[in-house]
Design a protein around this motif. Structure first.
Motif, short mmCIF file in Angstrom:
data_model
loop_
_atom_site.label_atom_id
_atom_site.label_comp_id
_atom_site.label_asym_id
_atom_site.label_seq_id
_atom_site.Cartn_x
_atom_site.Cartn_y
_atom_site.Cartn_z
N THR A 45 45.39 30.99 -22.46
CA THR A 45 45.22 31.97 -21.73
C THR A 45 46.48 31.75 -20.07
O THR A 45 47.42 30.84 -20.88
CB THR A 45 43.86 31.55 -20.22
OG1 THR A 45 44.77 30.11 -19.66
CG2 THR A 45 42.50 31.45 -20.80
N GLY A 46 46.76 32.96 -19.91
CA GLY A 46 48.38 33.00 -18.36
C GLY A 46 48.04 33.53 -17.57
O GLY A 46 47.57 34.03 -17.70
N ALA A 51 56.15 42.08 -8.37
CA ALA A 51 55.91 42.36 -7.03
C ALA A 51 54.79 43.02 -7.08
O ALA A 51 53.81 42.80 -5.20
CB ALA A 51 57.04 43.07 -6.90
N MET A 52 53.46 43.33 -8.00
CA MET A 52 52.07 44.35 -7.75
C MET A 52 51.01 42.91 -7.78
O MET A 52 50.01 43.61 -7.82
CB MET A 52 51.75 44.77 -8.91
CG MET A 52 53.71 45.38 -9.14
SD MET A 52 52.99 46.56 -10.50
CE MET A 52 51.39 47.44 -10.92
N GLY A 53 51.64 41.45 -7.92
CA GLY A 53 50.19 40.60 -7.74
C GLY A 53 50.14 39.47 -8.95
O GLY A 53 51.15 39.52 -9.97
N LYS A 54 49.02 39.05 -9.20
CA LYS A 54 48.42 38.27 -10.07
C LYS A 54 48.02 38.78 -11.07
O LYS A 54 46.99 39.75 -11.24
CB LYS A 54 48.42 36.72 -10.16
CG LYS A 54 49.12 35.92 -9.05
CD LYS A 54 48.26 34.69 -9.03
CE LYS A 54 49.73 33.33 -8.51
NZ LYS A 54 49.16 32.19 -9.14
N THR A 55 47.87 38.85 -12.69
CA THR A 55 47.49 38.92 -13.58
C THR A 55 46.76 38.19 -14.91
O THR A 55 47.98 37.84 -14.81
CB THR A 55 47.99 40.47 -14.06
OG1 THR A 55 48.47 41.58 -12.75
CG2 THR A 55 46.98 41.54 -15.22
N ASP A 71 45.98 41.80 -22.34
CA ASP A 71 46.09 42.01 -20.45
C ASP A 71 44.93 42.45 -19.93
O ASP A 71 43.97 42.92 -21.29
CB ASP A 71 47.62 42.32 -20.12
CG ASP A 71 47.04 43.88 -20.01
OD1 ASP A 71 46.12 45.01 -20.45
OD2 ASP A 71 48.01 44.69 -19.93
N PRO A 72 44.65 42.23 -19.03
CA PRO A 72 42.80 42.61 -18.39
C PRO A 72 42.67 44.22 -19.08
O PRO A 72 41.14 44.65 -18.98
CB PRO A 72 42.94 42.56 -17.22
CG PRO A 72 44.18 41.55 -16.74
CD PRO A 72 45.05 41.76 -18.04
N PHE A 73 43.88 44.92 -19.13
CA PHE A 73 43.09 46.56 -19.04
C PHE A 73 43.51 46.55 -20.97
O PHE A 73 43.33 47.92 -20.63
CB PHE A 73 44.62 47.22 -18.69
CG PHE A 73 45.25 46.76 -17.20
CD1 PHE A 73 44.05 47.26 -16.39
CD2 PHE A 73 46.01 46.29 -16.77
CE1 PHE A 73 44.42 47.42 -15.14
CE2 PHE A 73 46.13 45.48 -15.69
CZ PHE A 73 45.39 46.02 -14.31
N LYS A 74 42.87 46.14 -21.65
CA LYS A 74 43.37 45.90 -23.06
C LYS A 74 44.50 46.50 -24.08
O LYS A 74 44.50 47.37 -24.73
CB LYS A 74 42.03 46.36 -23.41
CG LYS A 74 40.53 45.92 -23.10
CD LYS A 74 40.44 44.72 -23.85
CE LYS A 74 39.22 43.93 -22.86
NZ LYS A 74 39.04 42.33 -22.74
#
Length: 99
Positions: A45-46, A51-55, A71-74
């Motif tokens: 995991t990571g 500047a847009m935040g954490k993902t 990433d969460p957006f696949k």
């Protein structure tokens, strides 16, 4: 038989010598010239911070040695080791390990 075993050992040495161990990615990496940091944990995991935040993301090492980030957006992102840095495929962005 000895030639076969020797050939097998040479192939194994070449294959392992050309790729970095998975543990080389564990840690924190910073993008050169950008406000972007990625942290890779040993549980695959990571977290990326910009500047847009954490993902949050997950990652795995592919058979060709590239690191695949999901990433969460696949969206799949691929990284390659370039010496002591990571290069993002299709981008000029390079990450350098900071700890």
């Amino acid at each position: 038989m000895k030639k076969f075993v020797l050939s097998l050992l040479i192939c194994f040495a070449v294959m392992t010598g050309c790729s970095k161990p998975e543990s080389e990615i564990y840690g924190t990496w910073k993008a050169e010239g950008f406000d972007f940091v990625a942290e890779f944990s040993n549980d695959h995991t990571g977290t990326s911070t910009s500047a847009m935040g954490k993902t949050s993301f997950t990652w795995m090492v592919q058979s060709d040695g590239r690191i695949k980030i999901i990433d969460p957006f696949k969206k799949d992102i691929f990284l390659k080791f370039r010496g002591d840095s990571l290069k993002i495929d299709g981008s000029s962005l390079t990450l350098t390990k900071i700890k």
